[in-house]
Design a protein around this motif. Sequence first.
Motif, short mmCIF file in Angstrom:
data_model
loop_
_atom_site.label_atom_id
_atom_site.label_comp_id
_atom_site.label_asym_id
_atom_site.label_seq_id
_atom_site.Cartn_x
_atom_site.Cartn_y
_atom_site.Cartn_z
N SER A 4 30.62 34.97 40.25
CA SER A 4 30.80 33.61 40.56
C SER A 4 29.99 32.83 39.61
CB SER A 4 30.42 33.29 42.04
OG SER A 4 30.11 31.83 42.05
N VAL A 5 30.42 31.84 38.89
CA VAL A 5 29.74 31.10 38.04
C VAL A 5 28.66 30.20 38.67
CG1 VAL A 5 31.31 31.13 36.13
CG2 VAL A 5 31.40 29.40 37.68
N THR A 6 28.56 29.93 39.87
CA THR A 6 27.76 29.36 40.43
C THR A 6 26.61 29.82 40.88
OG1 THR A 6 29.87 28.38 42.08
CG2 THR A 6 27.55 27.89 43.00
N ASP A 7 26.51 31.13 41.26
CA ASP A 7 25.10 31.95 41.60
C ASP A 7 25.09 33.18 40.72
OD1 ASP A 7 26.79 33.63 42.68
OD2 ASP A 7 26.40 33.06 44.78
N ASP A 40 35.31 32.22 36.18
CA ASP A 40 35.20 31.05 35.47
C ASP A 40 36.51 30.28 35.25
OD1 ASP A 40 35.92 33.12 33.86
OD2 ASP A 40 34.98 32.38 31.91
N HIS A 41 37.57 30.84 35.94
CA HIS A 41 39.03 30.60 35.83
C HIS A 41 39.39 30.10 37.18
CE1 HIS A 41 40.92 31.78 31.63
NE2 HIS A 41 39.76 32.29 31.71
N ARG A 42 40.34 29.32 37.44
CA ARG A 42 41.02 28.90 38.63
C ARG A 42 42.09 29.93 38.56
NH1 ARG A 42 40.64 22.73 40.87
NH2 ARG A 42 38.30 22.46 40.30
N ALA A 43 42.40 30.23 39.85
CA ALA A 43 43.55 31.34 40.11
C ALA A 43 44.89 30.50 40.09
CB ALA A 43 43.62 32.24 41.54
N LEU A 44 45.94 31.09 39.36
CA LEU A 44 47.23 30.09 39.39
C LEU A 44 48.16 30.78 40.50
CD1 LEU A 44 48.77 27.86 37.89
CD2 LEU A 44 49.56 29.76 36.36
#
Length: 287
Positions: A23-26, A272-276
């Motif tokens: 996760s790019v958040t933590d 760092d991507h959203r799932a499509l």
Amino acid sequence: MSTAPDPACVLRFASFNLLHGRSVTDGKVDLDRLAAAVADLDADVLALQEAERHQPRSHGADLTALAAAAAGARYHHFAPAIVGLPGLWFRARRTRPSGRAGRARHRSGPTPAPWGSGWLPAYGIGLVSRYPADWVRRLDLDPPGPRINLRRRGPWRFRILTDEPRVALAARLRTPAGPLTVVATHLSPIAGRGEVQLERLARACADLPRPLVVLGDLNVRAPHPARITGWEPLATALTFPVTTPDRQLDHVLGDGTVRAEGAVAVDTGVSDHRALVVVLRLGTEQA
């Protein structure tokens, strides 16, 4: 007694760049969080990029198998592009994809060790499906060589950018609507390189049976993938970067009797991507 194919079957497809589960958040890799993210996508067919196996940074897990279990899918296949630890990568030998095929027949036969299913740490792409495959093929896209970019920072300087080999997984699935060819891939982010690899992929797919659905992180902005391949864009949504997306790098393309009924980019809390995610109706002509 055999069951007749559903002439208008609706299925969910998803493309998910895992960033090896981080996760790019933590900055953490939490396998339970990753499994929950995959389960929430509820995809019948799922293409994975940056999937790993036996890597310490992803807790030694087989991320493709983990995703399959989370999705409730019986069939999964993994194709390593490179093996080894981060910073010590080397190219994976061209081998058959590994994974669980159930009763499906792999045209390429059983998986050899150690490259396809062995103990070496590996990094590549995965394909997860709730439907069996009559065959699965690995398509090796030519590995890129060093690319030189000019950057002016005072005096002119050369910067050499290298990239990993790129591969694709093609499978002929047995869906309720009948046979469907699905291709999953992850192309280069180096400017111009992804476009070249996409052209090669289109040529490699020319003889594959239709209908065809191609999905993955192509690292090419829309609408160029459709223009390069001649395939129909089936999902339009901004996917990168994950927090405030301003471009579409992840795509779902189709050729043949397949029609899109809605698409969305999902912030899963991982990567760092959203799932499509896209809902496709099979067995009907493309609008």
